[in-house]
Design a protein around this motif. Structure first.
Motif, PDB file in Angstrom:
ATOM      1  N   ALA A 157       0.828  -1.215   0.000  1.00 18.74           N
ATOM      2  CA  ALA A 157       0.000   0.000   0.000  1.00 18.74           C
ATOM      3  C   ALA A 157       0.858   1.259   0.000  1.00 18.74           C
ATOM      4  O   ALA A 157       0.503   2.261  -0.638  1.00 18.74           O
ATOM      5  N   ALA A 158       1.993   1.211   0.722  1.00 15.90           N
ATOM      6  CA  ALA A 158       2.855   2.399   0.842  1.00 15.90           C
ATOM      7  C   ALA A 158       3.849   2.525  -0.297  1.00 15.90           C
ATOM      8  O   ALA A 158       4.406   3.607  -0.521  1.00 15.90           O
ATOM      9  N   GLY A 159       4.110   1.421  -0.988  1.00 16.08           N
ATOM     10  CA  GLY A 159       5.106   1.441  -2.051  1.00 16.08           C
ATOM     11  C   GLY A 159       6.522   1.573  -1.530  1.00 16.08           C
ATOM     12  O   GLY A 159       7.421   2.023  -2.250  1.00 16.08           O
ATOM     13  N   MET A 160       6.736   1.172  -0.276  1.00 16.20           N
ATOM     14  CA  MET A 160       8.084   1.188   0.298  1.00 16.20           C
ATOM     15  C   MET A 160       8.147   0.181   1.436  1.00 16.20           C
ATOM     16  O   MET A 160       7.106  -0.282   1.926  1.00 16.20           O
ATOM     17  N   SER A 161       9.364  -0.158   1.851  1.00 14.19           N
ATOM     18  CA  SER A 161       9.531  -1.131   2.926  1.00 14.19           C
ATOM     19  C   SER A 161       9.127  -0.525   4.267  1.00 14.19           C
ATOM     20  O   SER A 161       9.081   0.699   4.440  1.00 14.19           O
ATOM     21  N   ILE A 162       8.835  -1.393   5.229  1.00 13.43           N
ATOM     22  CA  ILE A 162       8.496  -0.907   6.566  1.00 13.43           C
ATOM     23  C   ILE A 162       9.656  -0.120   7.161  1.00 13.43           C
ATOM     24  O   ILE A 162       9.457   0.918   7.798  1.00 13.43           O
ATOM     25  N   ALA A 163      10.882  -0.610   6.947  1.00  9.72           N
ATOM     26  CA  ALA A 163      12.044   0.122   7.451  1.00  9.72           C
ATOM     27  C   ALA A 163      12.087   1.535   6.876  1.00  9.72           C
ATOM     28  O   ALA A 163      12.387   2.506   7.594  1.00  9.72           O
ATOM     29  N   ASP A 164      11.776   1.679   5.584  1.00  8.99           N
ATOM     30  CA  ASP A 164      11.784   3.001   4.952  1.00  8.99           C
ATOM     31  C   ASP A 164      10.633   3.875   5.462  1.00  8.99           C
ATOM     32  O   ASP A 164      10.774   5.093   5.604  1.00  8.99           O
ATOM     33  N   ILE A 165       9.472   3.242   5.729  1.00 11.16           N
ATOM     34  CA  ILE A 165       8.358   4.013   6.283  1.00 11.16           C
ATOM     35  C   ILE A 165       8.755   4.599   7.641  1.00 11.16           C
ATOM     36  O   ILE A 165       8.539   5.776   7.922  1.00 11.16           O
ATOM     37  N   PHE A 166       9.377   3.760   8.489  1.00 11.24           N
ATOM     38  CA  PHE A 166       9.831   4.241   9.796  1.00 11.24           C
ATOM     39  C   PHE A 166      10.813   5.390   9.628  1.00 11.24           C
ATOM     40  O   PHE A 166      10.707   6.418  10.304  1.00 11.24           O
ATOM     41  N   GLU A 167      11.769   5.198   8.721  1.00 11.92           N
ATOM     42  CA  GLU A 167      12.841   6.196   8.574  1.00 11.92           C
ATOM     43  C   GLU A 167      12.315   7.494   7.980  1.00 11.92           C
ATOM     44  O   GLU A 167      12.709   8.590   8.403  1.00 11.92           O
ATOM     45  N   THR A 168      11.417   7.385   7.006  1.00 14.58           N
ATOM     46  CA  THR A 168      10.947   8.564   6.285  1.00 14.58           C
ATOM     47  C   THR A 168       9.830   9.298   7.018  1.00 14.58           C
ATOM     48  O   THR A 168       9.812  10.534   7.092  1.00 14.58           O
ATOM     49  N   HIS A 169       8.900   8.541   7.588  1.00 17.58           N
ATOM     50  CA  HIS A 169       7.690   9.149   8.139  1.00 17.58           C
ATOM     51  C   HIS A 169       7.544   8.991   9.653  1.00 17.58           C
ATOM     52  O   HIS A 169       6.725   9.683  10.256  1.00 17.58           O
ATOM     53  N   GLY A 170       8.294   8.045  10.246  1.00 18.05           N
ATOM     54  CA  GLY A 170       8.206   7.828  11.685  1.00 18.05           C
ATOM     55  C   GLY A 170       7.201   6.744  12.062  1.00 18.05           C
ATOM     56  O   GLY A 170       6.341   6.360  11.266  1.00 18.05           O
ATOM     57  N   GLU A 171       7.315   6.272  13.304  1.00 16.97           N
ATOM     58  CA  GLU A 171       6.460   5.171  13.745  1.00 16.97           C
ATOM     59  C   GLU A 171       4.983   5.548  13.808  1.00 16.97           C
ATOM     60  O   GLU A 171       4.126   4.731  13.409  1.00 16.97           O
ATOM     61  N   PRO A 172       4.591   6.741  14.302  1.00 13.89           N
ATOM     62  CA  PRO A 172       3.152   7.054  14.357  1.00 13.89           C
ATOM     63  C   PRO A 172       2.478   6.953  12.992  1.00 13.89           C
ATOM     64  O   PRO A 172       1.350   6.438  12.882  1.00 13.89           O
ATOM     65  N   HIS A 173       3.155   7.433  11.942  1.00 14.96           N
ATOM     66  CA  HIS A 173       2.604   7.344  10.586  1.00 14.96           C
ATOM     67  C   HIS A 173       2.442   5.885  10.189  1.00 14.96           C
ATOM     68  O   HIS A 173       1.410   5.496   9.614  1.00 14.96           O
ATOM     69  N   PHE A 174       3.453   5.065  10.503  1.00 13.59           N
ATOM     70  CA  PHE A 174       3.375   3.639  10.187  1.00 13.59           C
ATOM     71  C   PHE A 174       2.190   2.997  10.905  1.00 13.59           C
ATOM     72  O   PHE A 174       1.430   2.215  10.315  1.00 13.59           O
ATOM     73  N   ARG A 175       2.018   3.304  12.185  1.00 17.63           N
ATOM     74  CA  ARG A 175       0.939   2.682  12.960  1.00 17.63           C
ATOM     75  C   ARG A 175      -0.434   3.069  12.421  1.00 17.63           C
ATOM     76  O   ARG A 175      -1.363   2.252  12.428  1.00 17.63           O
ATOM     77  N   ASP A 176      -0.588   4.302  11.958  1.00 22.26           N
ATOM     78  CA  ASP A 176      -1.860   4.720  11.367  1.00 22.26           C
ATOM     79  C   ASP A 176      -2.160   3.892  10.119  1.00 22.26           C
ATOM     80  O   ASP A 176      -3.281   3.410   9.922  1.00 22.26           O
ATOM     81  N   GLY A 177      -1.143   3.746   9.262  1.00 21.13           N
ATOM     82  CA  GLY A 177      -1.331   2.952   8.048  1.00 21.13           C
ATOM     83  C   GLY A 177      -1.585   1.489   8.368  1.00 21.13           C
ATOM     84  O   GLY A 177      -2.412   0.831   7.717  1.00 21.13           O
TER      85      GLY A 177
END
Length: 207
Positions: A61-81
């Motif tokens: 859905a994000a078009g990127m790895s979970i590690a990249d989501i954490f690095e780029t957007h932070g954990e709160p953004h990841f948890r929302d998604g």
């Protein structure tokens, strides 16, 4: 947790469980390294249900790895998604769904799982978790100076919440099919009034 054997043929209990689930899913929760994806694939094969890995769906859905989501957007953004993706997966059930270690910590997600699924906590000790994940570079929460201390902290925070799962199965170093058989037995007991429901003591807890 490598896959080393083909799933066992489906049996009468398996068909009864699938029928009793109706539109509900089975959701596997627990720490990283507990074997949710490996056990989930085998359990889904036994029950003739689709297998869905929430982390894989999040990355798609994000078009990127979970590690990249954490690095780029932070954990709160990841948890929302993560919450949005799990809600979508539960709405498309029945299926066997493996979730990330932090997903069940969110009350909104716990409530959805309670309403639309049967939850199984794959409970694993810190030593087993570390042995299984120490060589993995894709665990953002373990990118710390002391990963073992991080695992201990996460266990302390999460286990009281994981205990709200419908079923608890101990994840340990035994053949995968043994864990799957224990999941089947516990699901049958809960959904179909079979043998005594699974408990940590019966499912291989260590003293």
């Amino acid at each position: 947790m490598p896959e080393t054997a083909s799933p066992a043929p489906a049996g009468p209990q398996d068909a009864e469980i699938a029928a009793a689930l109706g539109a509900r899913s089975i959701v596997l929760i627990g720490m990283m390294g507990a074997g949710k994806s490996t056990i989930g694939r085998r359990l889904s094969a036994r029950l003739r249900l689709p297998f869905l890995d929430a982390d894989v769906e999040i990355e798609a859905a994000a078009g990127m790895s979970i590690a990249d989501i954490f690095e780029t957007h932070g954990e709160p953004h990841f948890r929302d998604g993560e919450a949005r993706v799990i809600a979508r997966l539960l709405d498309s059930g029945p299926a066997v769904v493996a979730t990330g270690g932090g997903a069940f910590m969110r009350e909104e997600t716990r409530n959805r799982i309670r309403d639309k699924a049967v939850s199984i906590w794959l409970k694993a000790e810190a030593e087993i978790i570390m042995r299984r994940v120490r060589r993995r570079a894709d665990r953002p929460l373990l990118q710390t100076p002391d990963p073992a201390a991080t695992v201990d902290r996460l266990l302390g925070e999460r286990e009281p919440v994981y205990q709200n799962a419908d079923i608890t199965i101990w994840s340990r170093d035994v053949p995968h099919e043994k864990i799957v058989d224990e999941c089947i037995e516990a699901l049958h007991a809960k959904l179909c009034g079979g043998a005594a429901a699974a408990s940590p003591d019966r499912m291989g807890a260590t003293p």
